[in-house]
Design a protein around this motif. Structure first.
Motif, PDB file in Angstrom:
ATOM      1  N   ALA A  17      -2.921  10.157  30.410  1.00  0.00           N
ATOM      2  CA  ALA A  17      -1.889   9.414  28.916  1.00  0.00           C
ATOM      3  C   ALA A  17      -3.724   8.465  29.023  1.00  0.00           C
ATOM      4  O   ALA A  17      -3.955   8.200  29.351  1.00  0.00           O
ATOM      5  CB  ALA A  17      -0.802   8.771  28.866  1.00  0.00           C
ATOM      6  N   PRO A  18      -3.905   8.201  27.345  1.00  0.00           N
ATOM      7  CA  PRO A  18      -4.609   8.470  26.925  1.00  0.00           C
ATOM      8  C   PRO A  18      -4.886   6.972  27.559  1.00  0.00           C
ATOM      9  O   PRO A  18      -4.078   5.903  27.309  1.00  0.00           O
ATOM     10  CB  PRO A  18      -4.635   8.171  25.661  1.00  0.00           C
ATOM     11  CG  PRO A  18      -4.037   9.340  24.921  1.00  0.00           C
ATOM     12  CD  PRO A  18      -2.961   9.664  26.170  1.00  0.00           C
ATOM     13  N   ILE A  19      -5.711   6.136  27.024  1.00  0.00           N
ATOM     14  CA  ILE A  19      -6.086   4.995  27.759  1.00  0.00           C
ATOM     15  C   ILE A  19      -5.842   3.944  26.835  1.00  0.00           C
ATOM     16  O   ILE A  19      -6.106   4.348  25.718  1.00  0.00           O
ATOM     17  CB  ILE A  19      -7.778   4.125  28.461  1.00  0.00           C
ATOM     18  CG1 ILE A  19      -9.294   4.594  27.844  1.00  0.00           C
ATOM     19  CG2 ILE A  19      -7.685   5.052  29.868  1.00  0.00           C
ATOM     20  CD1 ILE A  19      -9.725   3.899  28.395  1.00  0.00           C
ATOM     21  N   PRO A  20      -4.926   2.638  27.251  1.00  0.00           N
ATOM     22  CA  PRO A  20      -5.352   1.648  25.675  1.00  0.00           C
ATOM     23  C   PRO A  20      -6.650   1.538  25.473  1.00  0.00           C
ATOM     24  O   PRO A  20      -7.500   1.430  25.853  1.00  0.00           O
ATOM     25  CB  PRO A  20      -4.944   0.478  26.512  1.00  0.00           C
ATOM     26  CG  PRO A  20      -4.186   1.008  27.642  1.00  0.00           C
ATOM     27  CD  PRO A  20      -4.953   2.107  28.071  1.00  0.00           C
ATOM     28  N   GLY A  21      -6.273   1.123  24.120  1.00  0.00           N
ATOM     29  CA  GLY A  21      -7.724   1.355  23.095  1.00  0.00           C
ATOM     30  C   GLY A  21      -8.087   2.686  22.834  1.00  0.00           C
ATOM     31  O   GLY A  21      -9.350   2.692  21.472  1.00  0.00           O
ATOM     32  N   THR A  22      -7.318   3.767  23.265  1.00  0.00           N
ATOM     33  CA  THR A  22      -7.860   5.033  22.675  1.00  0.00           C
ATOM     34  C   THR A  22      -7.648   5.351  20.886  1.00  0.00           C
ATOM     35  O   THR A  22      -6.353   4.826  21.005  1.00  0.00           O
ATOM     36  CB  THR A  22      -7.302   5.794  23.116  1.00  0.00           C
ATOM     37  OG1 THR A  22      -8.426   5.971  24.498  1.00  0.00           O
ATOM     38  CG2 THR A  22      -8.058   7.365  23.214  1.00  0.00           C
ATOM     39  N   ILE A  73       2.405   1.671  20.789  1.00  0.00           N
ATOM     40  CA  ILE A  73       1.596   1.959  19.816  1.00  0.00           C
ATOM     41  C   ILE A  73       2.001   1.689  18.313  1.00  0.00           C
ATOM     42  O   ILE A  73       2.602   1.120  18.225  1.00  0.00           O
ATOM     43  CB  ILE A  73       2.266   4.451  20.289  1.00  0.00           C
ATOM     44  CG1 ILE A  73       2.565   5.092  21.331  1.00  0.00           C
ATOM     45  CG2 ILE A  73       2.148   4.842  18.845  1.00  0.00           C
ATOM     46  CD1 ILE A  73       1.529   4.990  22.315  1.00  0.00           C
ATOM     47  N   SER A  74       0.455   2.067  18.078  1.00  0.00           N
ATOM     48  CA  SER A  74       0.635   2.074  16.697  1.00  0.00           C
ATOM     49  C   SER A  74       0.519   3.170  15.780  1.00  0.00           C
ATOM     50  O   SER A  74      -0.088   4.280  16.470  1.00  0.00           O
ATOM     51  CB  SER A  74      -0.775   1.216  16.405  1.00  0.00           C
ATOM     52  OG  SER A  74      -1.907   2.359  16.283  1.00  0.00           O
ATOM     53  N   ILE A  75       1.042   3.401  14.610  1.00  0.00           N
ATOM     54  CA  ILE A  75       0.535   5.003  13.760  1.00  0.00           C
ATOM     55  C   ILE A  75       1.246   4.861  12.658  1.00  0.00           C
ATOM     56  O   ILE A  75       1.287   3.430  12.030  1.00  0.00           O
ATOM     57  CB  ILE A  75       2.185   5.742  13.965  1.00  0.00           C
ATOM     58  CG1 ILE A  75       2.260   6.166  15.268  1.00  0.00           C
ATOM     59  CG2 ILE A  75       2.049   7.298  12.895  1.00  0.00           C
ATOM     60  CD1 ILE A  75       3.294   6.782  15.837  1.00  0.00           C
ATOM     61  N   VAL A 139      -2.847  11.160   9.771  1.00  0.00           N
ATOM     62  CA  VAL A 139      -2.069  10.660  11.072  1.00  0.00           C
ATOM     63  C   VAL A 139      -2.756   9.546  11.881  1.00  0.00           C
ATOM     64  O   VAL A 139      -4.279   9.818  12.258  1.00  0.00           O
ATOM     65  CB  VAL A 139      -0.824  11.316  11.752  1.00  0.00           C
ATOM     66  CG1 VAL A 139      -0.324   9.945  13.202  1.00  0.00           C
ATOM     67  CG2 VAL A 139       0.061  12.378  11.003  1.00  0.00           C
ATOM     68  N   ARG A 140      -2.916   8.377  11.787  1.00  0.00           N
ATOM     69  CA  ARG A 140      -3.593   7.677  12.741  1.00  0.00           C
ATOM     70  C   ARG A 140      -3.220   6.715  13.832  1.00  0.00           C
ATOM     71  O   ARG A 140      -2.039   6.162  13.605  1.00  0.00           O
ATOM     72  CB  ARG A 140      -4.560   6.403  11.987  1.00  0.00           C
ATOM     73  CG  ARG A 140      -5.807   6.286  11.643  1.00  0.00           C
ATOM     74  CD  ARG A 140      -6.353   6.190  10.740  1.00  0.00           C
ATOM     75  NE  ARG A 140      -5.452   4.655   9.824  1.00  0.00           N
ATOM     76  CZ  ARG A 140      -5.290   5.397   8.628  1.00  0.00           C
ATOM     77  NH1 ARG A 140      -5.563   6.599   8.331  1.00  0.00           N
ATOM     78  NH2 ARG A 140      -5.538   4.590   8.055  1.00  0.00           N
ATOM     79  N   ILE A 141      -3.275   7.306  15.320  1.00  0.00           N
ATOM     80  CA  ILE A 141      -2.629   6.552  16.636  1.00  0.00           C
ATOM     81  C   ILE A 141      -3.188   5.705  17.193  1.00  0.00           C
ATOM     82  O   ILE A 141      -4.461   6.076  17.054  1.00  0.00           O
ATOM     83  CB  ILE A 141      -2.129   7.920  17.372  1.00  0.00           C
ATOM     84  CG1 ILE A 141      -1.451   9.038  16.243  1.00  0.00           C
ATOM     85  CG2 ILE A 141      -1.312   7.592  18.559  1.00  0.00           C
ATOM     86  CD1 ILE A 141      -0.430   9.889  17.023  1.00  0.00           C
ATOM     87  N   GLY A 142      -3.145   4.999  17.822  1.00  0.00           N
ATOM     88  CA  GLY A 142      -3.786   3.415  18.254  1.00  0.00           C
ATOM     89  C   GLY A 142      -2.855   3.771  19.866  1.00  0.00           C
ATOM     90  O   GLY A 142      -1.428   3.943  19.676  1.00  0.00           O
ATOM     91  N   PHE A 143      -3.456   4.273  20.603  1.00  0.00           N
ATOM     92  CA  PHE A 143      -2.759   3.433  21.695  1.00  0.00           C
ATOM     93  C   PHE A 143      -2.830   2.018  22.232  1.00  0.00           C
ATOM     94  O   PHE A 143      -4.110   1.923  23.200  1.00  0.00           O
ATOM     95  CB  PHE A 143      -3.079   4.627  23.537  1.00  0.00           C
ATOM     96  CG  PHE A 143      -2.688   5.806  22.741  1.00  0.00           C
ATOM     97  CD1 PHE A 143      -1.473   6.597  23.628  1.00  0.00           C
ATOM     98  CD2 PHE A 143      -3.317   6.766  21.996  1.00  0.00           C
ATOM     99  CE1 PHE A 143      -1.074   7.460  22.857  1.00  0.00           C
ATOM    100  CE2 PHE A 143      -3.144   7.840  21.626  1.00  0.00           C
ATOM    101  CZ  PHE A 143      -1.489   8.335  22.602  1.00  0.00           C
TER     102      PHE A 143
END
Length: 148
Positions: A17-22, A73-75, A139-143
């Motif tokens: 999975a993507p690391i936090p901050g990705t 997650i942020s979207i 769509v912008r997704i933040g981990f």
């Protein structure tokens, strides 16, 4: 489609999975799927099923083989169109996008998660509508980092 099912349940990820901050972002022509409580958009017989599939494919590509996250997650969703569809609100589109990016199953279907396991992981979201002749959405997704 695959040899066993009449639809594509998604790809098995090959990377963690993507690391936090990705952050990942992507844009798709057309309108996003909307949440329909009377008939699942995951059903190939739904009139907007192609929107569901188009978003899944774009998100799988944007994840670049990474597995879905189990963290927060942020979207953000930016929708561009001449107007909203009749009887639809921005909340309907947000719900459709959130439902498309997680895993789901029913009596006749099973879809692997793409970005997160369950949409309850989305703890920050912003949706905006922009009047435009060309229908498309971003769509912008933040981990995000777990705060425990």
């Amino acid at each position: 489609m695959n040899q066993f099912l009449p639809y594509d349940p998604g790809k098995i990820p090959s990377r963690p999975a993507p690391i936090p901050g990705t952050l990942i972002n992507f844009s798709i022509d057309g309108l996003p799927p909307f949440k329909d409580t009377s008939f699942s958009i995951r059903n190939p017989k739904h009139k907007i099923y192609t929107r569901f599939v188009k978003l899944r494919i774009a998100a799988i590509d944007a994840m670049q083989g990474h597995s879905w996250s189990h963290g927060p997650i942020s979207i953000d969703l930016d929708m561009h169109a001449p107007s909203l569809e009749p009887r639809r609100s921005l909340t309907d589109y947000t719900g459709g996008v959130l439902d498309t990016l997680d895993g789901s199953h029913g009596t006749h279907f099973h879809y692997l998660p793409i970005v997160y396991n369950d949409d309850c992981q989305v703890c920050s979201s912003q949706t905006s509508f922009h009047i435009s002749e060309k229908e498309h959405y971003e769509v912008r997704i933040g981990f995000l980092k777990n705060i425990i």
